[in-house]
Design an enzyme around this catalytic site. Structure first.
Site, PDB file in Angstrom:
ATOM      1  N   GLY A 192       0.821  -1.212   0.000  1.00 10.72           N
ATOM      2  CA  GLY A 192       0.000   0.000   0.000  1.00 10.72           C
ATOM      3  C   GLY A 192       0.854   1.261   0.000  1.00 10.72           C
ATOM      4  O   GLY A 192       2.078   1.203  -0.133  1.00 10.72           O
TER       5      GLY A 192
ATOM      6  N   ASN B 203      -2.957  -8.422   0.337  1.00 11.92           N
ATOM      7  CA  ASN B 203      -3.914  -9.127  -0.536  1.00 11.92           C
ATOM      8  C   ASN B 203      -4.255  -8.291  -1.775  1.00 11.92           C
ATOM      9  O   ASN B 203      -5.092  -8.688  -2.578  1.00 11.92           O
ATOM     10  CB  ASN B 203      -5.184  -9.511   0.238  1.00 11.92           C
ATOM     11  CG  ASN B 203      -6.028  -8.310   0.590  1.00 11.92           C
ATOM     12  OD1 ASN B 203      -5.608  -7.169   0.388  1.00 11.92           O
ATOM     13  ND2 ASN B 203      -7.227  -8.548   1.114  1.00 11.92           N
TER      14      ASN B 203
ATOM     15  N   TYR C 210       1.466 -18.086   8.375  1.00 18.48           N
ATOM     16  CA  TYR C 210       2.605 -18.951   8.680  1.00 18.48           C
ATOM     17  C   TYR C 210       3.848 -18.365   8.026  1.00 18.48           C
ATOM     18  O   TYR C 210       3.894 -18.178   6.806  1.00 18.48           O
ATOM     19  CB  TYR C 210       2.379 -20.388   8.178  1.00 18.48           C
ATOM     20  CG  TYR C 210       3.624 -21.221   8.348  1.00 18.48           C
ATOM     21  CD1 TYR C 210       3.976 -21.704   9.617  1.00 18.48           C
ATOM     22  CD2 TYR C 210       4.476 -21.482   7.271  1.00 18.48           C
ATOM     23  CE1 TYR C 210       5.148 -22.420   9.792  1.00 18.48           C
ATOM     24  CE2 TYR C 210       5.649 -22.205   7.444  1.00 18.48           C
ATOM     25  CZ  TYR C 210       5.978 -22.671   8.703  1.00 18.48           C
ATOM     26  OH  TYR C 210       7.146 -23.375   8.893  1.00 18.48           O
TER      27      TYR C 210
ATOM     28  N   SER D 133      -4.946  -2.461   5.813  1.00 14.47           N
ATOM     29  CA  SER D 133      -6.333  -1.983   5.990  1.00 14.47           C
ATOM     30  C   SER D 133      -6.655  -0.994   4.875  1.00 14.47           C
ATOM     31  O   SER D 133      -5.787  -0.197   4.500  1.00 14.47           O
ATOM     32  CB  SER D 133      -6.517  -1.238   7.325  1.00 14.47           C
ATOM     33  OG  SER D 133      -7.845  -0.746   7.420  1.00 14.47           O
TER      34      SER D 133
ATOM     35  N   ALA E 155      -0.413   0.215  13.006  1.00 15.13           N
ATOM     36  CA  ALA E 155      -0.762   1.470  12.337  1.00 15.13           C
ATOM     37  C   ALA E 155      -2.174   1.828  12.770  1.00 15.13           C
ATOM     38  O   ALA E 155      -3.149   1.315  12.236  1.00 15.13           O
ATOM     39  CB  ALA E 155      -0.705   1.299  10.821  1.00 15.13           C
TER      40      ALA E 155
ATOM     41  N   TYR F 292     -14.258   1.706  10.149  1.00 13.11           N
ATOM     42  CA  TYR F 292     -12.807   1.925  10.231  1.00 13.11           C
ATOM     43  C   TYR F 292     -12.416   2.336  11.647  1.00 13.11           C
ATOM     44  O   TYR F 292     -11.504   1.763  12.252  1.00 13.11           O
ATOM     45  CB  TYR F 292     -12.421   3.012   9.231  1.00 13.11           C
ATOM     46  CG  TYR F 292     -10.942   3.307   9.138  1.00 13.11           C
ATOM     47  CD1 TYR F 292     -10.042   2.356   8.653  1.00 13.11           C
ATOM     48  CD2 TYR F 292     -10.435   4.559   9.515  1.00 13.11           C
ATOM     49  CE1 TYR F 292      -8.690   2.645   8.544  1.00 13.11           C
ATOM     50  CE2 TYR F 292      -9.086   4.855   9.408  1.00 13.11           C
ATOM     51  CZ  TYR F 292      -8.216   3.893   8.926  1.00 13.11           C
ATOM     52  OH  TYR F 292      -6.871   4.179   8.821  1.00 13.11           O
TER      53      TYR F 292
ATOM     54  N   THR G  17      -1.862  11.747   5.818  1.00 19.89           N
ATOM     55  CA  THR G  17      -0.540  11.671   5.201  1.00 19.89           C
ATOM     56  C   THR G  17      -0.718  11.697   3.684  1.00 19.89           C
ATOM     57  O   THR G  17      -1.704  11.177   3.170  1.00 19.89           O
ATOM     58  CB  THR G  17       0.163  10.360   5.626  1.00 19.89           C
ATOM     59  OG1 THR G  17       0.151  10.303   7.054  1.00 19.89           O
ATOM     60  CG2 THR G  17       1.598  10.300   5.136  1.00 19.89           C
TER      61      THR G  17
END
Ligand code: UDP
Length: 312
Positions: free
Chosen positions: A11, A33, A62, A75, A114, A145, A175
């Site tokens: 991200g 993901n 894992y 997120s 975060a 959120y 940011t």
């Protein structure tokens, strides 16, 4: 060489962290993901010390071998994204945080969450200090959120207190910088797109609501200093330079030399009226404060969008 896992590493914030920690000599494992992350953000990082794993962190994690640090950044983070993916947002903040903490316990790794200024909701205390508990509507559209991150903080403190895990909580304020998605709905990329394409600026509400914008390189430095500290209570990381959304629009128009038409649109529900971090704690305990002036950071960001050709 420290071995570090970053969730959400593809991200906006995560990819800058991957890059920064590689430069500091870490071996970096990035999990994402790609629901809002972008593989392009980490393409230039492929080398021996970097591994990318495409996985949803709400599933069992894992990882073979030791891990020294886990930074949990996965997120959706823009209001448009988390309202589009409300259940995934709740899951990654709750189940995903639990999985990442479980891995930290297993590996005896330092864990950094975060978190966000959204834990303060639409704040009734100004500027926001870490000891303010916030004003959040749990059932509003932003609640998915805000409450996920509040739960994540509670879970992080529980692992710290109950399991003795070494934890950190960064409350990250607005940011901006290169690698934001042009259409993620957040005000900086949205306004940059609009000024560069001579479209009217879409100002929500009166435009007198305030935010305080921190450039990405400053934020990453702050996160790194927090990681290396031993502060388990939350720390605000952001730039206290507060301004109205109208002022932000005017500054971007000045930088670009654009025309300056404004289209007023309705204010989204529960949109915080004010937001400004009190960074006394970060200044005193981390010896950190942001350095990049807003105009310079915005120019860099605008140039990045231009160079990428994402704005035609
Ligand atoms: N905003 C705006 N026009 C836009 C996008 C956002 O006026 O096209 C406003 C929004 O209502 C909020 C502020 O800009 O008051 C910051 O919004 P953003 O989505 O960037 O992040 P937030 O701080 O609300 O999470």
């Amino acid at each position: 060489m420290p071995r570090t896992l970053i969730t959400g590493g593809a991200g906006f914030l995560g990819s800058h962290l991957c890059e920064y920690l590689l430069a500091k000599g870490h071996e970096v494992i990035c999990i994402d993901n790609l629901s809002t992350g972008n593989i392009e953000n980490i393409e230039q990082l492929h080398r021996e010390q970097f591994t990318f794993i495409k996985q949803d962190v709400t599933e069992y994690l894992y990882i073979k071998g030791p891990i020294d640090y886990i930074l949990h950044f996965a997120s959706p983070a823009s209001p448009v994204d988390y309202q589009r993916m409300p259940i995934q947002t709740l899951k990654v903040g709750s189940l995903g945080t639990h999985k990442a903490l479980g891995l930290a316990k297993e590996k005896q790794a330092v864990f950094l969450l975060a978190s966000t200024s959204e834990v303060y909701g639409d704040p009734l205390v100004h500027p926001q200090k870490e000891d303010y508990w916030g004003n959040v509507n749990p059932i509003g559209p932003r609640g998915v959120y805000d409450e996920a991150k509040r739960f994540a903080e509670a879970m992080t403190m529980a692992y710290h207190r109950y399991h003795g895990i070494s934890t950190r909580i960064a409350r990250i304020f607005n940011t901006y910088g290169p690698r934001m998605r042009l259409h993620d709905g957040r005000v900086v990329p949205q306004f940059i797109y609009q000024v560069l394409t001579n479209k009217p600026l879409t100002v929500y509400g009166s435009g007198r609501q305030t935010r305080s914008f921190c450039f990405i390189s400053d934020l990453i430095e702050g996160i790194y200093k927090l990681l290396l500290s031993n502060i388990s209570d939350p720390v605000n990381i952001g730039n206290p330079n507060e301004m109205t959304i109208l002022e932000l629009g005017e500054l971007l128009l000045k930088i670009s030399g654009g025309k300056g038409e404004i289209r007023y649109e309705p204010l989204p529900q529960d949109d915080p009226q004010t937001r400004q971090p009190d960074i006394t704690k970060a200044r005193a305990q981390l010896k950190w404060e942001p350095k990049v002036p807003l105009e310079e950071g915005l120019k860099t960001t605008m140039d990045w969008f231009k160079n990428k050709g994402v704005v035609s």
